[in-house]
Design a protein around this motif. Structure first.
Motif, PDB file in Angstrom:
ATOM      1  N   HIS A   1       0.846  -1.200   0.000  1.00 27.32           N
ATOM      2  CA  HIS A   1       0.000   0.000   0.000  1.00 27.32           C
ATOM      3  C   HIS A   1       0.879   1.248   0.000  1.00 27.32           C
ATOM      4  O   HIS A   1       0.981   1.955   1.000  1.00 27.32           O
ATOM      5  CB  HIS A   1      -0.907   0.025   1.243  1.00 27.32           C
ATOM      6  N   THR A   2       1.487   1.525  -1.120  1.00 26.74           N
ATOM      7  CA  THR A   2       2.407   2.654  -1.198  1.00 26.74           C
ATOM      8  C   THR A   2       1.685   3.990  -1.033  1.00 26.74           C
ATOM      9  O   THR A   2       2.305   4.970  -0.630  1.00 26.74           O
ATOM     10  CB  THR A   2       3.161   2.649  -2.543  1.00 26.74           C
ATOM     11  N   ASP A   3       0.396   4.022  -1.302  1.00 24.17           N
ATOM     12  CA  ASP A   3      -0.358   5.270  -1.162  1.00 24.17           C
ATOM     13  C   ASP A   3      -0.615   5.640   0.300  1.00 24.17           C
ATOM     14  O   ASP A   3      -0.931   6.778   0.605  1.00 24.17           O
ATOM     15  CB  ASP A   3      -1.689   5.175  -1.918  1.00 24.17           C
ATOM     16  N   LYS A   4      -0.440   4.713   1.212  1.00 23.00           N
ATOM     17  CA  LYS A   4      -0.685   4.956   2.640  1.00 23.00           C
ATOM     18  C   LYS A   4       0.613   4.966   3.450  1.00 23.00           C
ATOM     19  O   LYS A   4       0.615   4.710   4.646  1.00 23.00           O
ATOM     20  CB  LYS A   4      -1.616   3.883   3.194  1.00 23.00           C
ATOM     21  N   LYS A   5       1.702   5.288   2.792  1.00 25.91           N
ATOM     22  CA  LYS A   5       3.019   5.193   3.418  1.00 25.91           C
ATOM     23  C   LYS A   5       3.146   6.054   4.678  1.00 25.91           C
ATOM     24  O   LYS A   5       3.645   5.597   5.702  1.00 25.91           O
ATOM     25  CB  LYS A   5       4.101   5.594   2.415  1.00 25.91           C
ATOM     26  N   GLU A   6       2.657   7.291   4.630  1.00 28.15           N
ATOM     27  CA  GLU A   6       2.809   8.196   5.778  1.00 28.15           C
ATOM     28  C   GLU A   6       2.069   7.671   7.001  1.00 28.15           C
ATOM     29  O   GLU A   6       2.580   7.725   8.126  1.00 28.15           O
ATOM     30  CB  GLU A   6       2.312   9.605   5.433  1.00 28.15           C
ATOM     31  N   ALA A   7       0.870   7.152   6.792  1.00 31.85           N
ATOM     32  CA  ALA A   7       0.081   6.632   7.918  1.00 31.85           C
ATOM     33  C   ALA A   7       0.738   5.381   8.504  1.00 31.85           C
ATOM     34  O   ALA A   7       0.745   5.192   9.724  1.00 31.85           O
ATOM     35  CB  ALA A   7      -1.336   6.334   7.467  1.00 31.85           C
ATOM     36  N   ILE A   8       1.303   4.548   7.662  1.00 35.78           N
ATOM     37  CA  ILE A   8       1.949   3.324   8.137  1.00 35.78           C
ATOM     38  C   ILE A   8       3.240   3.659   8.879  1.00 35.78           C
ATOM     39  O   ILE A   8       3.551   3.055   9.909  1.00 35.78           O
ATOM     40  CB  ILE A   8       2.194   2.359   6.965  1.00 35.78           C
ATOM     41  N   VAL A   9       3.973   4.636   8.385  1.00 31.78           N
ATOM     42  CA  VAL A   9       5.191   5.071   9.085  1.00 31.78           C
ATOM     43  C   VAL A   9       4.823   5.659  10.458  1.00 31.78           C
ATOM     44  O   VAL A   9       5.554   5.478  11.428  1.00 31.78           O
ATOM     45  CB  VAL A   9       5.984   6.075   8.230  1.00 31.78           C
ATOM     46  N   ALA A  10       3.679   6.309  10.556  1.00 31.04           N
ATOM     47  CA  ALA A  10       3.227   6.832  11.844  1.00 31.04           C
ATOM     48  C   ALA A  10       2.972   5.691  12.831  1.00 31.04           C
ATOM     49  O   ALA A  10       3.285   5.807  14.026  1.00 31.04           O
ATOM     50  CB  ALA A  10       1.972   7.670  11.662  1.00 31.04           C
ATOM     51  N   VAL A  11       2.439   4.584  12.352  1.00 33.07           N
ATOM     52  CA  VAL A  11       2.230   3.410  13.213  1.00 33.07           C
ATOM     53  C   VAL A  11       3.578   2.859  13.667  1.00 33.07           C
ATOM     54  O   VAL A  11       3.743   2.481  14.836  1.00 33.07           O
ATOM     55  CB  VAL A  11       1.400   2.330  12.483  1.00 33.07           C
ATOM     56  N   MET A  12       4.547   2.833  12.763  1.00 29.57           N
ATOM     57  CA  MET A  12       5.894   2.374  13.125  1.00 29.57           C
ATOM     58  C   MET A  12       6.496   3.266  14.209  1.00 29.57           C
ATOM     59  O   MET A  12       7.107   2.769  15.163  1.00 29.57           O
ATOM     60  CB  MET A  12       6.807   2.365  11.899  1.00 29.57           C
ATOM     61  N   ASN A  13       6.315   4.572  14.070  1.00 26.86           N
ATOM     62  CA  ASN A  13       6.837   5.503  15.073  1.00 26.86           C
ATOM     63  C   ASN A  13       6.170   5.290  16.425  1.00 26.86           C
ATOM     64  O   ASN A  13       6.821   5.355  17.474  1.00 26.86           O
ATOM     65  CB  ASN A  13       6.659   6.938  14.606  1.00 26.86           C
ATOM     66  N   LYS A  14       4.867   5.028  16.411  1.00 23.64           N
ATOM     67  CA  LYS A  14       4.156   4.745  17.664  1.00 23.64           C
ATOM     68  C   LYS A  14       4.686   3.466  18.309  1.00 23.64           C
ATOM     69  O   LYS A  14       4.792   3.378  19.531  1.00 23.64           O
ATOM     70  CB  LYS A  14       2.654   4.610  17.417  1.00 23.64           C
TER      71      LYS A  14
END
Length: 93
Positions: free
Chosen positions: A29-42
């Motif tokens: 899901h390359t279009d949702k990269k920012e949201a997924i990276v936010a989950v990684m940061n959490k």
């Protein structure tokens, strides 16, 4: 009560599973990269918070309070990881 060493291994293992799933999600899901990276940061923030609490027990002299402290950390670990997996699951729909 399990050992502190084992608790740290459990924290690392669960957070590593979240991060791995996030990397796979980014791939699909390359279009949702920012949201997924936010989950990684959490996930990394959760790990750092839990490690800080593991390394600094509240009352080192009182055995019953220390046991309760580590039991609460374990509960927080499971609820935090479950919330992150749920958030990642919602992003992947």
């Amino acid at each position: 009560m399990a050992s502190v060493k084992q608790l740290k291994k459990d924290i690392d293992y669960l957070v590593e599973e979240i991060v791995t799933d996030c990397y796979l999600s980014i791939y699909f899901h390359t279009d949702k990269k920012e949201a997924i990276v936010a989950v990684m940061n959490k996930a990394v923030e959760l790990r750092n918070d839990l490690f800080s609490r593991v390394n600094n027990p509240a009352e080192p002299k009182n055995k019953s309070l220390v046991a309760k402290h580590y039991a609460q950390i374990r509960r927080d670990m499971f609820t935090g990881v479950d919330a992150l997996f749920s958030e990642l699951s919602e992003l992947n729909k």
